[in-house]
Design an enzyme around this catalytic site. Structure first.
Site, short mmCIF file in Angstrom:
data_model
loop_
_atom_site.label_atom_id
_atom_site.label_comp_id
_atom_site.label_asym_id
_atom_site.label_seq_id
_atom_site.Cartn_x
_atom_site.Cartn_y
_atom_site.Cartn_z
N ASP A 51 0.85 -1.20 0.00
CA ASP A 51 0.00 0.00 0.00
C ASP A 51 0.88 1.25 0.00
O ASP A 51 0.38 2.38 -0.04
CB ASP A 51 -1.01 -0.01 1.16
CG ASP A 51 -0.35 -0.08 2.52
OD1 ASP A 51 0.89 -0.20 2.60
OD2 ASP A 51 -1.09 -0.03 3.53
N LYS A 120 -1.36 -9.44 2.75
CA LYS A 120 -0.63 -9.00 3.95
C LYS A 120 -1.52 -8.03 4.73
O LYS A 120 -2.25 -7.24 4.11
CB LYS A 120 0.69 -8.32 3.58
CG LYS A 120 1.44 -7.73 4.78
CD LYS A 120 2.88 -7.37 4.47
CE LYS A 120 3.10 -6.01 3.88
NZ LYS A 120 2.61 -4.87 4.69
N GLU A 189 9.10 -4.34 10.63
CA GLU A 189 9.52 -3.04 10.10
C GLU A 189 10.10 -2.16 11.20
O GLU A 189 9.46 -1.93 12.24
CB GLU A 189 8.33 -2.34 9.41
CG GLU A 189 8.72 -0.99 8.83
CD GLU A 189 7.73 -0.45 7.80
OE1 GLU A 189 6.77 -1.15 7.42
OE2 GLU A 189 7.95 0.71 7.38
O1 KIV Z 1 3.54 -1.11 1.68
C1 KIV Z 1 4.72 -1.50 1.71
O2 KIV Z 1 5.52 -1.22 0.82
C2 KIV Z 1 5.12 -2.32 2.85
C3 KIV Z 1 6.58 -2.63 2.98
C4 KIV Z 1 7.31 -1.44 3.45
C5 KIV Z 1 6.83 -3.80 3.84
O3 KIV Z 1 4.32 -2.71 3.63
#
Ligand code: KIV
Length: 271
Positions: A51, A120, A189
Site C-alpha cells: 500500500d 498481507k 519493520e
Molecule cells: O507497503 C509496503 O511497501 C510495505 C513494505 C514497506 C513492507 O508494507
C-alpha cells in the site's frame, strides 16, 4: 511480456523451506506490469504489491488514502507481469480493521480480481480473528509488526519501534500469536536488529525485515527507494542501488534538447 508457464512458481512452502535451509528471502515491492516483469525475471522470490503505492505511485503523504479498488488495479497489473515469484497484496486501510468478515470479503475480491497468491495485513493480537478467518478460507496471510504505517496517526512518528522492554515483549508475543493463527511469514519493520533476530529465531515461519537488521530470514525494500526513483526518502536502513531519478532526468533533458534543436528525429527515425 510473455509468461512462461513451465517456470516453477515460488510458494509459501518454498519460503518455509528456504528458512529451514538458512537461505535468505528477497522481496521487493512493485505496482505495475512493466517493473513486475523486470523484478520477476531478475529472480526475486516475492513481490509485495504494497500500500506504499499510496506514497510512491499516487503521491499521498501516508498509506491511508489508497482504496481496495486501487490496490486491485495495481495487483492485477503486477500479476500479469510476473511468472515465477509469489505475489502478495497489502489489504489497505479500511478494508479489514476490526471486522474479520470484511477482511475476508476484501481478500476474496483481491484473490478473484487479481490472481495474486496471498495477502498481507498489519497488526498483532487485534488482527488474529481476521488472520484465522482468511487462512481458513484457504488464503495465505503475511503479518506485519513493528512500524505499521496504517497506524501512523496513533504513533505520530516513523521512528524505530519496540526499543522499550514492554513494546518489545508485546511484539514477541504478537509474532507468536500470528504464527499460531496461521500466518506464513511476518514483515518486521523498523525495530532493533537484536529483537528482530530473537523473533526470527523463535518462530518457525520466516521473518522479512525492513529496517530490522541482518538477522531476519529475508529483506524487503520499496522499489522506488532502492532504485533511486524517489530520492527524498533517505532512512539509514535504505541501500540505494541506482539513481534512476538522475538518469531519467538526464535522458529527458537530452530529449528536450534534441527536439528543440531538430536533432530528433533523424533520417533513420522516420518513414
Ligand atoms: O507497503 C509496503 O511497501 C510495505 C513494505 C514497506 C513492507 O508494507
Amino acid at each position: 511480456m510473455s509468461i512462461n508457464k513451465d517456470v516453477r512458481r515460488v510458494t509459501t512452502n518454498t519460503l518455509q523451506k528456504m528458512k529451514e535451509k538458512g537461505e535468505k528471502i528477497a522481496m521487493l515491492t512493485a505496482y505495475d506490469y512493466s517493473f513486475s516483469g523486470i523484478i520477476d525475471a531478475a529472480g526475486i522470490d516475492v513481490i509485495l504489491v504494497g500500500d506504499s503505492a499510496s506514497n510512491v505511485m499516487a503521491g499521498h503523504e501516508t498509506t491511508l488514502p489508497i482504496t481496495l479498488d486501487q490496490m486491485i488495479y495495481h495487483a492485477a497489473s503486477v500479476v500479469r507481469g510476473a511468472s515465477r515469484c509469489l505475489v502478495v497484496v497489502d489489504l489497505p486501510f479500511g478494508a479489514y480493521q476490526g471486522n474479520s468478515k470484511e477482511a475476508l470479503i476484501s481478500t476474496i475480491r483481491i484473490m478473484k480480481e487479481t490472481g495474486a497468491h496471498a495477502v498481507k495485513l498489519e497488526g498483532g493480537e487485534e488482527a488474529l480473528e481476521s488472520v484465522r478467518r482468511i487462512t481458513s478460507a484457504g488464503v495465505p496471510v503475511m503479518g506485519h509488526l513493528g512500524l505499521t504505517p496504517q497506524s501512523i496517526y496513533k504513533f505520530g512518528t516513523y521512528t524505530v519501534r519496540a526499543k522499550e522492554k514492554a513494546e518489545a515483549e508485546k511484539l514477541q508475543r504478537d509474532a507468536r500469536l500470528l504464527e499460531e493463527a496461521g500466518c506464513f511469514a511476518i514483515v518486521l519493520e523498523k525495530i532493533p536488529a537484536e529483537l528482530a533476530g530473537e523473533v526470527s529465531k523463535s518462530l518457525h515461519i520466516p521473518t522479512i525485515g525492513i529496517g530490522a537488521g541482518a538477522f531476519c530470514d529475508g529483506q524487503v525494500l520499496v522499489m522506488h527507494d532502492m532504485l533511486g526513483i524517489n530520492t527524498e526518502f533517505k532512512p539509514r536502513f535504505l541501500r540505494q542501488y541506482l539513481n534512476v531519478n538522475e538518469l531519467a532526468s538526464q535522458a529527458v533533458r537530452q530529449y528536450i534538447s534534441d527536439v528543440k534543436t531538430g536533432a530528433f528525429p533523424d533520417a533513420t527515425e522516420q518513414y
